[in-house]
Design a protein around this motif. Structure first.
Motif, PDB file in Angstrom:
ATOM      1  N   LEU A  56       0.405  -1.944  -0.469  1.00  0.00           N
ATOM      2  CA  LEU A  56       0.083  -0.120   0.334  1.00  0.00           C
ATOM      3  C   LEU A  56       0.591   1.414   0.291  1.00  0.00           C
ATOM      4  O   LEU A  56       2.168   1.418   0.278  1.00  0.00           O
ATOM      5  N   LEU A  57       0.149   2.202  -0.365  1.00  0.00           N
ATOM      6  CA  LEU A  57       1.198   2.990  -0.643  1.00  0.00           C
ATOM      7  C   LEU A  57       0.869   4.004   1.091  1.00  0.00           C
ATOM      8  O   LEU A  57       0.346   3.662   2.285  1.00  0.00           O
ATOM      9  N   ASN A  58       2.424   4.106   1.508  1.00  0.00           N
ATOM     10  CA  ASN A  58       2.447   4.768   3.180  1.00  0.00           C
ATOM     11  C   ASN A  58       1.863   6.324   3.172  1.00  0.00           C
ATOM     12  O   ASN A  58       1.682   7.104   3.022  1.00  0.00           O
ATOM     13  N   ARG A  59       2.454   6.446   4.726  1.00  0.00           N
ATOM     14  CA  ARG A  59       1.618   7.722   5.124  1.00  0.00           C
ATOM     15  C   ARG A  59       2.457   9.199   4.313  1.00  0.00           C
ATOM     16  O   ARG A  59       1.639   9.493   4.428  1.00  0.00           O
ATOM     17  N   GLN A  60       3.717   9.246   4.274  1.00  0.00           N
ATOM     18  CA  GLN A  60       3.882   9.930   3.581  1.00  0.00           C
ATOM     19  C   GLN A  60       3.236  10.425   2.517  1.00  0.00           C
ATOM     20  O   GLN A  60       2.324  11.380   2.273  1.00  0.00           O
ATOM     21  N   GLU A  61       2.869   9.016   1.727  1.00  0.00           N
ATOM     22  CA  GLU A  61       2.146   9.974   0.553  1.00  0.00           C
ATOM     23  C   GLU A  61       0.530   9.765   0.723  1.00  0.00           C
ATOM     24  O   GLU A  61      -0.221  10.495   0.418  1.00  0.00           O
ATOM     25  N   PHE A  62      -0.265   9.734   2.352  1.00  0.00           N
ATOM     26  CA  PHE A  62      -1.513   9.703   2.564  1.00  0.00           C
ATOM     27  C   PHE A  62      -1.077  11.266   2.756  1.00  0.00           C
ATOM     28  O   PHE A  62      -2.295  11.969   2.626  1.00  0.00           O
ATOM     29  N   MET A  65      -1.084  13.034  -0.296  1.00  0.00           N
ATOM     30  CA  MET A  65      -2.497  12.937  -1.000  1.00  0.00           C
ATOM     31  C   MET A  65      -3.492  14.024  -0.499  1.00  0.00           C
ATOM     32  O   MET A  65      -4.493  14.933  -0.775  1.00  0.00           O
ATOM     33  N   ILE A  66      -3.658  14.306   1.155  1.00  0.00           N
ATOM     34  CA  ILE A  66      -4.475  14.886   1.755  1.00  0.00           C
ATOM     35  C   ILE A  66      -3.923  16.769   1.604  1.00  0.00           C
ATOM     36  O   ILE A  66      -5.488  16.848   0.478  1.00  0.00           O
ATOM     37  N   ASN A  67      -3.084  16.962   0.959  1.00  0.00           N
ATOM     38  CA  ASN A  67      -2.379  18.275   0.851  1.00  0.00           C
ATOM     39  C   ASN A  67      -3.031  18.715  -0.631  1.00  0.00           C
ATOM     40  O   ASN A  67      -2.976  19.694  -0.666  1.00  0.00           O
ATOM     41  N   MET A  68      -3.030  17.605  -1.299  1.00  0.00           N
ATOM     42  CA  MET A  68      -3.475  17.801  -3.360  1.00  0.00           C
ATOM     43  C   MET A  68      -4.740  17.972  -2.884  1.00  0.00           C
ATOM     44  O   MET A  68      -5.460  18.521  -4.029  1.00  0.00           O
ATOM     45  N   GLU A  69      -5.603  16.385  -2.376  1.00  0.00           N
ATOM     46  CA  GLU A  69      -7.566  17.067  -1.908  1.00  0.00           C
ATOM     47  C   GLU A  69      -7.235  18.335  -1.383  1.00  0.00           C
ATOM     48  O   GLU A  69      -8.685  19.142  -2.749  1.00  0.00           O
ATOM     49  N   PRO A 114     -11.653   0.859  -3.432  1.00  0.00           N
ATOM     50  CA  PRO A 114     -10.077   0.910  -4.275  1.00  0.00           C
ATOM     51  C   PRO A 114      -9.047   0.454  -3.629  1.00  0.00           C
ATOM     52  O   PRO A 114      -8.992   1.501  -2.283  1.00  0.00           O
ATOM     53  N   LYS A 115      -8.303   0.354  -4.009  1.00  0.00           N
ATOM     54  CA  LYS A 115      -6.672   0.396  -3.155  1.00  0.00           C
ATOM     55  C   LYS A 115      -5.747   1.568  -3.327  1.00  0.00           C
ATOM     56  O   LYS A 115      -5.190   2.293  -2.135  1.00  0.00           O
ATOM     57  N   GLN A 116      -6.657   2.559  -4.235  1.00  0.00           N
ATOM     58  CA  GLN A 116      -6.044   3.351  -3.868  1.00  0.00           C
ATOM     59  C   GLN A 116      -6.512   4.523  -3.355  1.00  0.00           C
ATOM     60  O   GLN A 116      -6.079   6.298  -2.572  1.00  0.00           O
ATOM     61  N   LEU A 117      -6.990   4.425  -2.510  1.00  0.00           N
ATOM     62  CA  LEU A 117      -7.740   5.352  -1.794  1.00  0.00           C
ATOM     63  C   LEU A 117      -7.511   4.197   0.090  1.00  0.00           C
ATOM     64  O   LEU A 117      -7.893   5.461   1.239  1.00  0.00           O
ATOM     65  N   LEU A 118      -6.844   3.830   0.422  1.00  0.00           N
ATOM     66  CA  LEU A 118      -6.043   2.783   1.069  1.00  0.00           C
ATOM     67  C   LEU A 118      -4.408   2.728   1.169  1.00  0.00           C
ATOM     68  O   LEU A 118      -3.808   3.045   0.595  1.00  0.00           O
ATOM     69  N   TYR A 119      -4.421   3.267   2.590  1.00  0.00           N
ATOM     70  CA  TYR A 119      -2.894   3.855   3.128  1.00  0.00           C
ATOM     71  C   TYR A 119      -2.327   2.655   4.189  1.00  0.00           C
ATOM     72  O   TYR A 119      -2.837   2.695   5.139  1.00  0.00           O
TER      73      TYR A 119
END
Length: 475
Positions: A56-62, A65-69, A114-119
């Motif tokens: 899965l994507l890790n916390r750094q990518e989480f 993604m929060i920042n992008m949203e 979906p996998k893209q939503l999970l970290y």
């Protein structure tokens, strides 16, 4: 990756142009090297943002993604599923079994969303970003149903406890920082609940979080400027009818939040690693207070200072405490240190070592808040306490309940018989005084005698009481 892929066509174009202009030079090796470099950078970059166990994507990518949203002004709900007591599984059954359980949980969560939503948010925590609130509710219901059933690994059944913390943007949080802080606070709050494992951060909770961080900034400023106020509450000695003791109590100076109670800001200071320097500053101000009292010819036996369990996790605690006392040329026996039994349960060996060394210098210890928590009698017997402070809740309960009154009386008598002094807190009425006197208490502390006072008022109260008592005796 975007930068790498964006630059690569220009590099390729330059190589083709060079090859066209200078056909006698063969650039096959250079082209192959460039392609391999791109492949290596891609794989390396993927390792940086992917969790190795779950893929899965890790916390750094989480966080990214929060920042992008938020940058895109999109509404979303984010929640974290945290497995409780998972360390027990790793310790008892091994890391391999723990990893297999995590992979099963991860596979189940992937089947829901979906996998893209999970970290992978942490060791035993998974984060989910979702724009559909209805989908979040359905996922929560599915997770709740699944967690009621065991997870089978290596022929063993494991029942997993879990909590869920969540927050919505922009419904509650208005920035990336608020999303993260609100999310973590929601998880922490959910862990404190026994019946309901789910907690979504509300506007009220977010206001509290903001207040909490304001208090942290105030505390940091006070530590930097040494601007904390220390009040002193005189303690009445039943045998001499004078104030022979006092307790040092921390207060915040004037600030934008107005009055903030110690019950609120002291736990925050402990959480943020500020309580150790604060305690040393309180000790210094206590030494100054005692220095003033030493100028008067009164029979005063000392001031107690409250220590936190965090204090005993610092280096050179003993040396720092003794250095402060020596700096003001205060006799060691005029300093008393108050600790609670919950502290002993947390860090018994370190505290016992500290107490043993301090008692050799004549510093006495008080067991604070006895009657709350576990009230472990073995601590009273094993640990070198000089005084036991009976908590005000017990004193007040004894006024309403005969059983409580019998218990308090027998405890006080037992403490006296083993050579301990007894101090009763929360004394507010004559009834409290009469009862605790009949129990054989040595000291009484409470609003009946005095509230915590600023330094000069406390000095005046103690000195005036001593003078008035001497005059009374002469008469």
């Amino acid at each position: 990756m975007i930068y790498i892929l964006g630059v690569f066509p220009f590099i390729s174009a330059l190589m083709i142009l060079f090859q066209f202009l200078y056909p006698k030079y063969i650039l096959t090796g250079t082209a192959a090297t460039s392609a391999l470099l791109i492949l290596y950078l891609y794989l390396q970059n993927k390792q940086i943002f992917t969790d190795t166990l779950t893929s899965l994507l890790n916390r750094q990518e989480f966080n990214k993604m929060i920042n992008m949203e938020i940058t895109d002004k999109k509404e979303f709900v984010v929640f974290v599923i945290s497995l409780r007591d998972f360390k027990f599984i790793n310790d008892k059954f091994g890391q391999d079994v723990g990893d297999k359980i995590l992979l099963q949980v991860c596979a189940y969560l992937k089947s829901l969303l979906p996998k893209q939503l999970l970290y992978r948010y942490g060791g035993d925590e998974f984060a989910i970003i979702c724009r559909d609130e209805q989908r979040v509710r359905e996922a929560m219901q599915d997770i709740h149903r699944r967690m009621k059933n065991p997870w089978v690994v290596s022929g063993m059944n494991f029942m997993l406890k879990y909590v869920v913390g969540g927050i919505g943007y922009p419904m509650v949080a208005n920035s990336e920082e608020e999303v993260i802080k609100g999310l973590e606070y929601a998880v922490m709050t959910a862990k404190k609940k026994e019946q309901e494992p789910v907690c979504f951060c509300t506007n009220e909770m977010m206001n509290y979080i903001k207040r909490k961080y304001q208090i942290v900034e105030i505390l940091k400023e006070c530590v930097e400027k040494n601007s904390f106020e220390v009040y002193f509450q005189p303690i009445f000695d039943i045998h001499t009818a004078t104030y022979r003791k006092a307790e040092a109590l921390l207060r915040l100076p004037d600030n934008p939040l107005g009055f903030v109670s110690p019950e609120e800001f002291i736990p925050i200071a402990e959480e943020n690693g500020l309580i150790a320097p604060i305690t040393y500053q309180v000790l210094e101000k206590t030494c100054i207070f005692i220095k003033e009292l030493m100028k008067e010819t009164i029979d005063f036996v000392g001031v107690s200072v409250n220590f936190s369990v965090i204090q005993f996790m610092q280096e050179n605690v003993e040396q720092k405490v003794l250095h402060i006392i020596d700096q003001y040329h205060i006799p060691y026996d005029l300093i008393k240190i108050e600790i609670t039994e919950s502290m002993l349960a947390t860090n018994y060996d370190a505290i016992m070592q500290f107490m043993s060394n301090m008692t050799k210098h004549g510093i006495q210890f008080l067991l604070d808040d006895f009657g709350t928590g576990y009230s472990n009698i073995s601590y009273v017997l094993k640990v070198p306490f000089h005084t036991v402070k009976i908590d005000k809740s017990l004193v007040w309960q004894a006024m309403k309940d005969k059983k409580a009154a019998i218990l308090v009386r027998k405890m006080a008598e037992a403490f006296k018989e083993v050579g301990l002094h007894v101090l009763a807190e929360g004394i507010e009425t004559q009834e409290h005084i009469d009862f605790m006197k009949s129990c054989g208490c040595d000291y009484l502390q409470g609003y009946y005698y005095s509230r915590p006072l600023p330094k000069q008022k406390a000095l005046d109260t103690i000195i005036h009481n001593e003078v008035a008592n001497k005059i009374k005796k002469l008469q």
